[in-house]
Design an enzyme around this catalytic site. Structure first.
Site, PDB file in Angstrom:
ATOM      1  N   LYS A   1      73.116  22.998 -19.106  1.00  0.00           N
ATOM      2  CA  LYS A   1      72.016  22.195 -18.571  1.00  0.00           C
ATOM      3  C   LYS A   1      70.967  23.070 -17.890  1.00  0.00           C
ATOM      4  CE  LYS A   1      72.300  19.714 -14.790  1.00  0.00           C
ATOM      5  NZ  LYS A   1      72.678  18.679 -13.799  1.00  0.00           N
TER       6      LYS A   1
ATOM      7  N   ASP B   1      70.902  15.426 -17.625  1.00  0.00           N
ATOM      8  CA  ASP B   1      71.537  15.212 -16.331  1.00  0.00           C
ATOM      9  C   ASP B   1      71.980  13.750 -16.249  1.00  0.00           C
ATOM     10  OD1 ASP B   1      69.191  13.790 -16.053  1.00  0.00           O
ATOM     11  OD2 ASP B   1      68.612  14.707 -14.144  1.00  0.00           O
TER      12      ASP B   1
END
Length: 211
Positions: free
Chosen positions: A120, A138
């Site tokens: 991420k 997220d």
């Protein structure tokens, strides 16, 4: 959800916010890398409060490395997990200095080799600093993608792959920011503001609220 609906969703999001970006404060790829590393399980507001004090003093790998773990910890101690994050950032600085000429690499493999940098974080840096069409999924993006039907998936990686597959190419670079902001301020976890949502009529969510 069909192709036409997805296109209209992103067209409207772009119309409302033509140039979306992260809410983390940064001015260089290195500052962004540090900020995103610190933002794990923390709010952007909290990270900004810390980096607004840190970056005027130290905003290069050499300068932050010179602070050491204890010195850096003093600047970021208001952020959750600050001890481990300080160790990761200091080690990242060492690697950048020794292996990358103090520059943030613009490829996933090198980024993910840095301490505290997962998929991420790497996606955020590649997208925001280098303009690559990546999807940093997220909790906000995961929720919005599943709730609206834009890109359903049971795992973060599944949603990422669905987004890369289904988001129209002209929206790919900015889509990650639009979805985060939409999830943060409109399509909230506990109280989605469906009544004031720009894409309510295109959304597949079955339990819409009225506000």
């Amino acid at each position: 959800m069909n192709k036409a609906k997805r296109y209209e969703i992103f067209r409207r999001l772009r119309e409302d916010n033509p140039h979306p970006t992260t809410e983390l404060n940064y001015s260089t790829p290195f500052e962004l890398l540090v900020a995103v590393t610190l933002s794990a399980q923390a709010t952007d507001v909290g990270v900004n409060k810390a980096t607004d004090k840190l970056f005027p003093v130290a905003n290069t790998p050499e300068a932050i490395y010179a602070l050491g773990v204890e010195g850096l910890s003093e600047y970021i101690k208001t952020i959750g997990l600050y001890n481990s994050k300080a160790r990761n950032v200091i080690e990242t600085c060492r690697i950048l200095i020794e292996q990358h000429n103090s520059q943030v690499p613009d490829n996933r493999e090198a980024l993910e080799a840095l301490p505290g940098v997962g998929r991420k974080t790497a996606n955020v840096v590649l997208n925001t600093a280098f303009g690559q069409p990546t999807m940093a999924v997220d909790t906000h993006i995961f929720r919005v993608s599943n709730r609206t039907g834009i890109a359903p998936g049971k795992t973060v990686l599944a949603v990422e792959k669905q987004l890369l597959k289904h988001v129209p190419k002209e929206f790919l670079v900015d889509a990650h920011h639009w979805l985060i902001l939409h999830g943060r301020y409109v399509c909230k976890a506990r109280s989605p503001q469906c009544g004031s949502c720009r894409i309510e009529d295109l959304c597949d969510y079955k339990h819409k609220t009225c506000d």
